[in-house]
Design an enzyme around this catalytic site. Sequence first.
Site, PDB file in Angstrom:
ATOM      1  CE  LYS A  18      39.499  41.735  38.992  1.00 45.14           C
ATOM      2  NZ  LYS A  18      40.971  41.655  38.968  1.00 45.14           N
ATOM      3  NE  ARG A  94      38.684  44.364  33.638  1.00 43.15           N
ATOM      4  CZ  ARG A  94      39.363  43.306  34.071  1.00 43.15           C
ATOM      5  NH1 ARG A  94      40.662  43.285  34.046  1.00 43.15           N
ATOM      6  NH2 ARG A  94      38.720  42.262  34.509  1.00 43.15           N
ATOM      7  NE  ARG A 129      44.756  33.268  37.961  1.00 38.64           N
ATOM      8  CZ  ARG A 129      44.235  34.469  37.782  1.00 38.64           C
ATOM      9  NH1 ARG A 129      43.182  34.841  38.469  1.00 38.64           N
ATOM     10  NH2 ARG A 129      44.777  35.286  36.909  1.00 38.64           N
ATOM     11  NE  ARG A 158      42.830  34.054  33.367  1.00 36.04           N
ATOM     12  CZ  ARG A 158      42.433  35.130  34.047  1.00 36.04           C
ATOM     13  NH1 ARG A 158      41.612  34.998  35.063  1.00 36.04           N
ATOM     14  NH2 ARG A 158      42.860  36.320  33.697  1.00 36.04           N
ATOM     15  NE  ARG A 169      45.953  39.402  33.044  1.00 29.40           N
ATOM     16  CZ  ARG A 169      46.037  38.307  33.806  1.00 29.40           C
ATOM     17  NH1 ARG A 169      46.949  37.383  33.548  1.00 29.40           N
ATOM     18  NH2 ARG A 169      45.213  38.156  34.802  1.00 29.40           N
TER      19      ARG A 169
END
Length: 222
Positions: A18, A94, A129, A158, A169
């Site tokens: 995203k 969400r 990431r 993160r 998640r």
Amino acid sequence: SKPEPLKVMLSGAPASGKGTQCGFITKKYGLVHISAGDLLRAEIAEGTENGKRAKEYMERGQLVPDEIVVTMVKERLFQTDAQENGWLLDGYPRSLSQAQALEDLGIQPDIFIVLEVSEESLVERVVGRRLDPVTGKIYHLKYLPPETEEIAARLTQRFDDTEEKVKLRLQTFHENVEAVLSIYEDKMIKIDGNASKEEIFSEIDAALTRVLEEKSAASVAT
Ligand code: AP5
């Protein structure tokens, strides 16, 4: 009359791409990028009460309560730049209650884009990431490594980007996704998010161009 600015929602599982696609979209279409996750991380960085509460939920991979998120996104959405240039909502709504809160305010997207990515790729994307705190650019150790040693040395990760946390998640995502999709069914396009980021953007680009054409045809007709 002048066509109204573009209103876009982008949805997809954790690490489905995203944020990466939002970079391409804002560059071409000049929309105001509103990411619920980025707004929450900004609250955490500023050390606000909301930030402290939000972090507890984010560390468990759960949704941050509506009383924090709904107001935060609403305020950003009603700022002048978003109203004038159009907006790109990333990772919001969400849950069914968030979607209903937008409906109650009369806020609807022109298009609802869903990125579909296989579960094993999602985990690989999360753990690889890295973020550049200077430019905000999103990297991946395998798929998009940093261009220079200097950038490589300053990359950060993160706090919720571990294999264990991404499973939580994902679970939260699966619990909520169907209800949200059901609200936007008539505006929805699904895109194969396993492709390269350029291929994915070219599909999104084509869809947004189509929507803009429809909007300008409608504004001529009225
Ligand atoms: P949030 O920050 O929104 O995280 P997320 O939804 O888990 O999504 P990500 O940011 O992890 O991934 P992305 O889809 O943007 O992927 P990216 O482009 O970086 O939310 C975090 C937390 O905040 C939530 O868990 C929740 O607690 C809270 N929260 C957020 N919104 C909320 C809401 N509405 N209500 C309540 N709570 C909320 O890509 C990932 C990686 O893959 C990168 O390394 C990238 O380089 C790579 N990549 C991207 N595209 C490709 C490609 N095509 N091929 C190969 N690699 C690719």
